[in-house]
Design a protein around this motif. Structure first.
Motif, short mmCIF file in Angstrom:
data_model
loop_
_atom_site.label_atom_id
_atom_site.label_comp_id
_atom_site.label_asym_id
_atom_site.label_seq_id
_atom_site.Cartn_x
_atom_site.Cartn_y
_atom_site.Cartn_z
N SER A 188 0.86 -1.18 0.00
CA SER A 188 0.00 0.00 0.00
C SER A 188 0.90 1.23 0.00
O SER A 188 2.10 1.15 0.28
N ILE A 189 0.32 2.37 -0.31
CA ILE A 189 1.12 3.58 -0.48
C ILE A 189 0.43 4.76 0.18
O ILE A 189 -0.80 4.85 0.19
N THR A 190 1.22 5.65 0.77
CA THR A 190 0.70 6.87 1.38
C THR A 190 1.41 8.07 0.78
O THR A 190 2.64 8.09 0.71
N LEU A 191 0.64 9.06 0.33
CA LEU A 191 1.19 10.28 -0.26
C LEU A 191 0.86 11.46 0.63
O LEU A 191 -0.27 11.61 1.08
N ASP A 192 1.86 12.29 0.91
CA ASP A 192 1.64 13.44 1.79
C ASP A 192 2.37 14.65 1.21
O ASP A 192 3.54 14.55 0.84
N CYS A 193 1.67 15.77 1.09
CA CYS A 193 2.27 16.96 0.50
C CYS A 193 2.52 18.02 1.56
O CYS A 193 1.71 18.24 2.46
N GLN A 226 8.33 27.37 -0.57
CA GLN A 226 6.89 27.20 -0.80
C GLN A 226 6.57 26.30 -1.99
O GLN A 226 5.45 26.31 -2.49
N GLN A 227 7.56 25.55 -2.45
CA GLN A 227 7.32 24.55 -3.48
C GLN A 227 6.71 23.32 -2.82
O GLN A 227 7.23 22.80 -1.85
N GLU A 228 5.56 22.88 -3.35
CA GLU A 228 4.92 21.69 -2.78
C GLU A 228 5.77 20.45 -3.05
O GLU A 228 6.19 20.21 -4.18
N GLN A 229 6.04 19.71 -1.99
CA GLN A 229 6.78 18.46 -2.12
C GLN A 229 5.92 17.31 -1.63
O GLN A 229 5.25 17.42 -0.61
N MET A 230 5.94 16.22 -2.37
CA MET A 230 5.16 15.06 -1.98
C MET A 230 6.10 13.96 -1.49
O MET A 230 7.07 13.62 -2.14
N LEU A 272 10.34 6.45 0.14
CA LEU A 272 10.95 6.38 -1.19
C LEU A 272 11.59 7.70 -1.61
O LEU A 272 12.50 7.71 -2.42
N GLY A 273 11.08 8.82 -1.07
CA GLY A 273 11.70 10.10 -1.43
C GLY A 273 10.71 11.23 -1.57
O GLY A 273 9.50 11.07 -1.34
N PHE A 274 11.25 12.41 -1.93
CA PHE A 274 10.43 13.60 -2.18
C PHE A 274 10.27 13.82 -3.67
O PHE A 274 11.19 13.61 -4.45
N LEU A 275 9.08 14.29 -4.07
CA LEU A 275 8.83 14.65 -5.46
C LEU A 275 8.17 16.02 -5.49
O LEU A 275 7.26 16.29 -4.71
N ASN A 276 8.63 16.91 -6.37
CA ASN A 276 8.01 18.22 -6.51
C ASN A 276 6.69 18.09 -7.26
O ASN A 276 6.60 17.39 -8.26
N VAL A 277 5.67 18.79 -6.78
CA VAL A 277 4.36 18.77 -7.43
C VAL A 277 3.83 20.19 -7.52
O VAL A 277 4.10 21.03 -6.67
N ASP A 278 3.07 20.46 -8.58
CA ASP A 278 2.47 21.78 -8.77
C ASP A 278 0.97 21.78 -8.52
O ASP A 278 0.33 22.82 -8.51
N ASP A 279 0.40 20.58 -8.32
CA ASP A 279 -1.04 20.44 -8.11
C ASP A 279 -1.24 19.29 -7.13
O ASP A 279 -0.63 18.23 -7.29
N THR A 280 -2.07 19.50 -6.09
CA THR A 280 -2.25 18.45 -5.08
C THR A 280 -3.57 17.71 -5.24
O THR A 280 -4.04 17.08 -4.29
N SER A 281 -4.17 17.77 -6.42
CA SER A 281 -5.38 16.98 -6.64
C SER A 281 -5.01 15.51 -6.71
O SER A 281 -3.88 15.14 -7.02
N GLY A 282 -5.98 14.66 -6.42
CA GLY A 282 -5.72 13.22 -6.37
C GLY A 282 -5.16 12.67 -7.66
O GLY A 282 -4.24 11.86 -7.66
N LYS A 283 -5.71 13.11 -8.79
CA LYS A 283 -5.28 12.57 -10.09
C LYS A 283 -3.82 12.93 -10.37
O LYS A 283 -3.04 12.08 -10.80
N ASP A 305 -0.79 10.31 -10.76
CA ASP A 305 -0.03 10.22 -12.02
C ASP A 305 1.47 10.33 -11.76
O ASP A 305 2.27 9.59 -12.36
N ILE A 306 1.85 11.26 -10.87
CA ILE A 306 3.26 11.42 -10.53
C ILE A 306 3.78 10.17 -9.83
O ILE A 306 4.88 9.68 -10.12
N THR A 307 2.97 9.63 -8.93
CA THR A 307 3.35 8.41 -8.22
C THR A 307 3.49 7.25 -9.18
O THR A 307 4.44 6.44 -9.07
N LEU A 308 2.57 7.12 -10.11
CA LEU A 308 2.61 6.03 -11.08
C LEU A 308 3.92 6.06 -11.88
O LEU A 308 4.57 5.03 -12.07
N GLU A 309 4.30 7.26 -12.30
CA GLU A 309 5.55 7.40 -13.07
C GLU A 309 6.75 6.99 -12.21
O GLU A 309 7.67 6.32 -12.70
N GLU A 310 6.74 7.38 -10.93
CA GLU A 310 7.84 7.04 -10.03
C GLU A 310 7.92 5.54 -9.79
O GLU A 310 9.01 4.94 -9.82
#
Length: 221
Positions: free
Chosen positions: A8-13, A19-23, A44-55, A59-64
């Motif tokens: 299972s996976i948990t995402l937190d921003c 002020q750059q959103e990091q997930m 697993l690490g930090f990823l920069n995101v520009d939008d915190t909507s679920g989709k 999508d970013i998680t899927l690519e990772e």
């Protein structure tokens, strides 16, 4: 993770210093051994995101995950920090899940409980209370705990409850309002019906009836 297969996976921003959103991506899986099984969590690490909507987060998680060679089909649970996403996900379950009972329950939660400010306040209160109980419970179960220390910890917990009874509700309201605004919920207690308390023995029959506001009724009861 590949050895365990399912996870299972948990995402937190959270914003960084610029002020750059990091997930953050955290995975949970079973570690298998010859004679025992343990539950493991890995960051697993930090990823920069520009939008915190679920989709977008998914999508970013899927690519990772694909870049790590981890199969998305083996995922058995997802967790997101954004209340709107929790709502966004429940509606999708209600629309697409083949289990009619599960779909109906998910829709009901999204439409009623998660759209109900009273429910949000209840969640905040129970989380705070049960979190303190859990901390003390773990201390009492430790192998090196002595009776004297047990009594001290229990008295501290009782003291916490007494203080929370006086100050906790207002704090819970503030926190619940922040969650409600994030989820697009009106942060007010709905007016259901006139609520009256029983008169005390020293009140005359001619005394004016005392009515509770919805907020006060919720706090007292």
């Amino acid at each position: 993770m590949k050895e365990a297969k399912y996870y299972s996976i948990t995402l937190d921003c959270t914003p960084d210093s610029t002020q750059q959103e990091q997930m953050t991506i955290i995975v949970r899986y079973l570690k298998l051994s010859y004679n025992y099984v343990t539950i493991e969590e890995s960051f697993l690490g930090f990823l920069n995101v520009d939008d915190t909507s679920g989709k977008v987060l998914f999508d970013i998680t899927l690519e990772e995950l694909m870049s790590l060679g981890i199969q998305i089909d083996d995922m058995r649970g997802q967790g997101y920090d954004n209340g709107a996403n929790v709502k966004e996900a429940l509606f999708q379950v209600g629309e697409k899940d083949n289990d009619a009972a599960l779909a109906s329950e998910a829709t009901s939660i999204a439409e009623k409980e998660l759209s109900d400010f009273e429910f949000l306040v209840s969640i905040v209160v129970w989380y705070e209370v049960l979190n303190h109980v859990n901390i003390v419970s773990k201390k009492l179960q430790s192998k090196d705990m002595h009776l004297d220390n047990d009594i001290i910890e229990i008295n501290k917990l009782i003291g916490y409850f007494k203080d929370y009874r006086e100050t906790g509700f207002s704090k819970a309201i503030v926190e619940a309002k922040e969650i409600a605004i994030e989820m697009g919920i009106d942060p007010i207690f709905p007016q259901k019906r006139l609520i009256e308390r029983k008169k005390r023995f020293d009140e005359s029959s001619s005394s004016e009836k005392v009515s509770f506001t919805p907020k006060e009724n919720f706090r007292v009861n």
